[in-house]
Design a protein around this motif. Structure first.
Motif, PDB file in Angstrom:
ATOM      1  N   CYS A 104       0.834  -1.216   0.000  1.00  0.00           N
ATOM      2  CA  CYS A 104       0.000   0.000   0.000  1.00  0.00           C
ATOM      3  C   CYS A 104       0.864   1.260   0.000  1.00  0.00           C
ATOM      4  CB  CYS A 104      -0.927   0.001   1.211  1.00  0.00           C
ATOM      5  SG  CYS A 104      -2.229  -1.228   1.135  1.00  0.00           S
ATOM      6  N   THR A 105       1.950   1.250   0.758  1.00  0.00           N
ATOM      7  CA  THR A 105       2.843   2.406   0.807  1.00  0.00           C
ATOM      8  C   THR A 105       3.504   2.643  -0.538  1.00  0.00           C
ATOM      9  OG1 THR A 105       3.278   1.988   3.139  1.00  0.00           O
ATOM     10  CG2 THR A 105       4.832   3.402   1.993  1.00  0.00           C
ATOM     11  N   ILE A 106       3.957   1.591  -1.180  1.00  0.00           N
ATOM     12  CA  ILE A 106       4.611   1.731  -2.490  1.00  0.00           C
ATOM     13  C   ILE A 106       3.621   2.256  -3.522  1.00  0.00           C
ATOM     14  CG2 ILE A 106       5.662   0.426  -4.384  1.00  0.00           C
ATOM     15  CD1 ILE A 106       6.938  -1.358  -2.148  1.00  0.00           C
ATOM     16  N   VAL A 107       2.411   1.728  -3.524  1.00  0.00           N
ATOM     17  CA  VAL A 107       1.393   2.212  -4.463  1.00  0.00           C
ATOM     18  C   VAL A 107       1.050   3.669  -4.166  1.00  0.00           C
ATOM     19  CG1 VAL A 107      -1.010   1.916  -5.203  1.00  0.00           C
ATOM     20  CG2 VAL A 107       0.465  -0.077  -4.946  1.00  0.00           C
ATOM     21  N   GLY A 108       0.958   4.031  -2.882  1.00  0.00           N
ATOM     22  CA  GLY A 108       0.708   5.423  -2.514  1.00  0.00           C
ATOM     23  C   GLY A 108       1.822   6.354  -2.964  1.00  0.00           C
ATOM     24  N   LEU A 109       3.069   5.917  -2.831  1.00  0.00           N
ATOM     25  CA  LEU A 109       4.199   6.729  -3.295  1.00  0.00           C
ATOM     26  C   LEU A 109       4.189   6.885  -4.810  1.00  0.00           C
ATOM     27  CD1 LEU A 109       7.097   5.463  -0.999  1.00  0.00           C
ATOM     28  CD2 LEU A 109       6.149   7.770  -1.087  1.00  0.00           C
ATOM     29  N   MET A 110       3.824   5.823  -5.515  1.00  0.00           N
ATOM     30  CA  MET A 110       3.720   5.926  -6.974  1.00  0.00           C
ATOM     31  C   MET A 110       2.618   6.917  -7.363  1.00  0.00           C
ATOM     32  SD  MET A 110       4.467   1.933  -8.130  1.00  0.00           S
ATOM     33  CE  MET A 110       2.872   1.777  -8.776  1.00  0.00           C
ATOM     34  N   GLY A 111       1.487   6.879  -6.669  1.00  0.00           N
ATOM     35  CA  GLY A 111       0.408   7.821  -6.945  1.00  0.00           C
ATOM     36  C   GLY A 111       0.815   9.248  -6.641  1.00  0.00           C
ATOM     37  N   LEU A 112       1.526   9.451  -5.515  1.00  0.00           N
ATOM     38  CA  LEU A 112       1.996  10.787  -5.166  1.00  0.00           C
ATOM     39  C   LEU A 112       2.971  11.304  -6.215  1.00  0.00           C
ATOM     40  CD1 LEU A 112       2.233  13.158  -3.173  1.00  0.00           C
ATOM     41  CD2 LEU A 112       4.010  11.864  -1.989  1.00  0.00           C
ATOM     42  N   THR A 113       3.855  10.448  -6.690  1.00  0.00           N
ATOM     43  CA  THR A 113       4.817  10.843  -7.717  1.00  0.00           C
ATOM     44  C   THR A 113       4.106  11.241  -9.007  1.00  0.00           C
ATOM     45  OG1 THR A 113       6.433   9.334  -6.757  1.00  0.00           O
ATOM     46  CG2 THR A 113       6.844  10.092  -9.000  1.00  0.00           C
ATOM     47  N   LEU A 114       3.144  10.429  -9.421  1.00  0.00           N
ATOM     48  CA  LEU A 114       2.375  10.761 -10.634  1.00  0.00           C
ATOM     49  C   LEU A 114       1.640  12.084 -10.468  1.00  0.00           C
ATOM     50  CD1 LEU A 114       0.815   7.429 -11.870  1.00  0.00           C
ATOM     51  CD2 LEU A 114       1.950   9.125 -13.262  1.00  0.00           C
ATOM     52  N   PHE A 115       1.028  12.277  -9.316  1.00  0.00           N
ATOM     53  CA  PHE A 115       0.291  13.515  -9.058  1.00  0.00           C
ATOM     54  C   PHE A 115       1.219  14.725  -9.117  1.00  0.00           C
ATOM     55  CE2 PHE A 115      -1.084  16.753  -6.040  1.00  0.00           C
ATOM     56  CZ  PHE A 115      -2.316  17.078  -6.579  1.00  0.00           C
ATOM     57  N   LEU A 116       2.376  14.638  -8.452  1.00  0.00           N
ATOM     58  CA  LEU A 116       3.298  15.756  -8.420  1.00  0.00           C
ATOM     59  C   LEU A 116       3.906  16.042  -9.793  1.00  0.00           C
ATOM     60  CD1 LEU A 116       5.076  15.171  -4.995  1.00  0.00           C
ATOM     61  CD2 LEU A 116       3.308  16.841  -5.553  1.00  0.00           C
ATOM     62  N   CYS A 117       4.081  15.008 -10.613  1.00  0.00           N
ATOM     63  CA  CYS A 117       4.588  15.224 -11.981  1.00  0.00           C
ATOM     64  C   CYS A 117       3.557  15.966 -12.830  1.00  0.00           C
ATOM     65  CB  CYS A 117       4.933  13.888 -12.635  1.00  0.00           C
ATOM     66  SG  CYS A 117       6.430  13.138 -11.969  1.00  0.00           S
ATOM     67  N   GLY A 118       2.287  15.687 -12.630  1.00  0.00           N
ATOM     68  CA  GLY A 118       1.248  16.326 -13.425  1.00  0.00           C
ATOM     69  C   GLY A 118       0.733  17.624 -12.844  1.00  0.00           C
ATOM     70  N   PHE A 119       1.084  17.948 -11.607  1.00  0.00           N
ATOM     71  CA  PHE A 119       0.533  19.129 -10.932  1.00  0.00           C
ATOM     72  C   PHE A 119       0.778  20.437 -11.687  1.00  0.00           C
ATOM     73  CE2 PHE A 119       0.330  22.408  -7.652  1.00  0.00           C
ATOM     74  CZ  PHE A 119      -0.951  22.170  -7.182  1.00  0.00           C
ATOM     75  N   PRO A 120       1.963  20.657 -12.274  1.00  0.00           N
ATOM     76  CA  PRO A 120       2.154  21.919 -13.006  1.00  0.00           C
ATOM     77  C   PRO A 120       1.225  22.064 -14.218  1.00  0.00           C
ATOM     78  CG  PRO A 120       4.269  20.905 -12.550  1.00  0.00           C
ATOM     79  CD  PRO A 120       3.221  19.908 -12.163  1.00  0.00           C
ATOM     80  N   LEU A 121       0.694  20.971 -14.714  1.00  0.00           N
ATOM     81  CA  LEU A 121      -0.183  21.022 -15.886  1.00  0.00           C
ATOM     82  C   LEU A 121      -1.641  21.277 -15.513  1.00  0.00           C
ATOM     83  CD1 LEU A 121       1.298  17.916 -17.739  1.00  0.00           C
ATOM     84  CD2 LEU A 121       1.902  20.327 -18.062  1.00  0.00           C
ATOM     85  N   PHE A 122      -2.008  21.167 -14.240  1.00  0.00           N
ATOM     86  CA  PHE A 122      -3.389  21.333 -13.807  1.00  0.00           C
ATOM     87  C   PHE A 122      -3.816  22.781 -13.916  1.00  0.00           C
ATOM     88  CE2 PHE A 122      -3.003  17.623 -10.612  1.00  0.00           C
ATOM     89  CZ  PHE A 122      -3.145  16.716 -11.639  1.00  0.00           C
ATOM     90  N   ARG A 123      -5.102  22.984 -14.244  1.00  0.00           N
ATOM     91  CA  ARG A 123      -5.691  24.317 -14.156  1.00  0.00           C
ATOM     92  C   ARG A 123      -5.893  24.627 -12.689  1.00  0.00           C
ATOM     93  NH1 ARG A 123     -10.808  23.721 -18.182  1.00  0.00           N
ATOM     94  NH2 ARG A 123      -9.652  23.077 -20.000  1.00  0.00           N
ATOM     95  N   GLN A 124      -5.487  25.803 -12.301  1.00  0.00           N
ATOM     96  CA  GLN A 124      -5.666  26.192 -10.909  1.00  0.00           C
ATOM     97  C   GLN A 124      -6.398  27.519 -10.865  1.00  0.00           C
ATOM     98  OE1 GLN A 124      -2.084  25.879  -8.575  1.00  0.00           O
ATOM     99  NE2 GLN A 124      -1.326  24.230  -9.858  1.00  0.00           N
ATOM    100  N   TYR A 125      -7.446  27.564 -10.067  1.00  0.00           N
ATOM    101  CA  TYR A 125      -8.272  28.759  -9.965  1.00  0.00           C
ATOM    102  C   TYR A 125      -7.985  29.447  -8.641  1.00  0.00           C
ATOM    103  CZ  TYR A 125     -10.757  26.622 -13.817  1.00  0.00           C
ATOM    104  OH  TYR A 125     -11.067  26.058 -15.017  1.00  0.00           O
TER     105      TYR A 125
END
Length: 179
Positions: A107-128
């Motif tokens: 679960c921790t490894i999968v969570g870290l992979m999800g966090l990494t994916l999220f942080l890689c895509g965060f600059p591309l997100f629309r932010q209001y």
């Protein structure tokens, strides 16, 4: 910001792996070890409570049309329930076969992979940008509802009171719902 709670969740999972390995390795557990274990579980709960309510709105804000948003919500719910079903079956099997430490580690490894994916895509997100305090806005709605509790509503919403346009106030949009 709310995305920091994803990090809290991942840290909670890592602490849970550590606490579980300490509890499982020894015969009797000290009070401090048990407190450490429950602290890590509570940290996971706090982390989940911070980001779970925001995931749908963050995802929907990335899309333009109502059809795209509708498809997103459908897929979000289907995948969430599929993940729950897999978690209830596959993870239970892994914990039964390999032990708690292995299950929490996965679960921790999968969570870290999800966090990494999220942080890689965060600059591309629309932010209001936030406009004002949401609690003040919610309180305004409650106060307006209490003040107008017994008023008769006109059949035509164009007859409702509107302030002058020059004032710097936000207006509640009129709807025919909840009449």
């Amino acid at each position: 910001m709310w995305y920091r709670t994803i990090n809290d969740y991942t840290q909670g999972m890592a602490l849970t792996v550590l606490a579980t390995s300490i509890l499982v390795s020894g015969g009797s557990s000290s009070r401090l070890e048990v407190v450490f274990f429950y602290f890590s579980l509570y940290l996971i709960s706090i982390g989940c409570g911070g980001y779970q309510p925001n995931l749908q709105s963050l995802g929907a804000d990335q899309l333009d049309t109502e059809e795209e948003k509708s498809t997103f919500f459908t897929r979000y719910h289907v995948l969430t329930h599929l993940g729950s079903a897999l978690g209830d079956t596959v993870m239970v099997y892994m914990v039964t076969a390999k032990g708690w430490v292995f299950g929490f580690s996965v679960c921790t490894i999968v969570g870290l992979m999800g966090l990494t994916l999220f942080l890689c895509g965060f600059p591309l997100f629309r932010q209001y940008k936030n406009y004002g305090n949401p609690y003040t806005r919610a309180l305004q709605v409650i106060v307006a509802a209490v003040r107008k509790w017994r008023l008769k509503l006109p059949s035509d919403s164009s007859l409702l009171y509107e302030e002058e346009k020059g004032h710097n106030r936000q207006h509640l949009k009129h709807t025919d719902n909840l009449r």
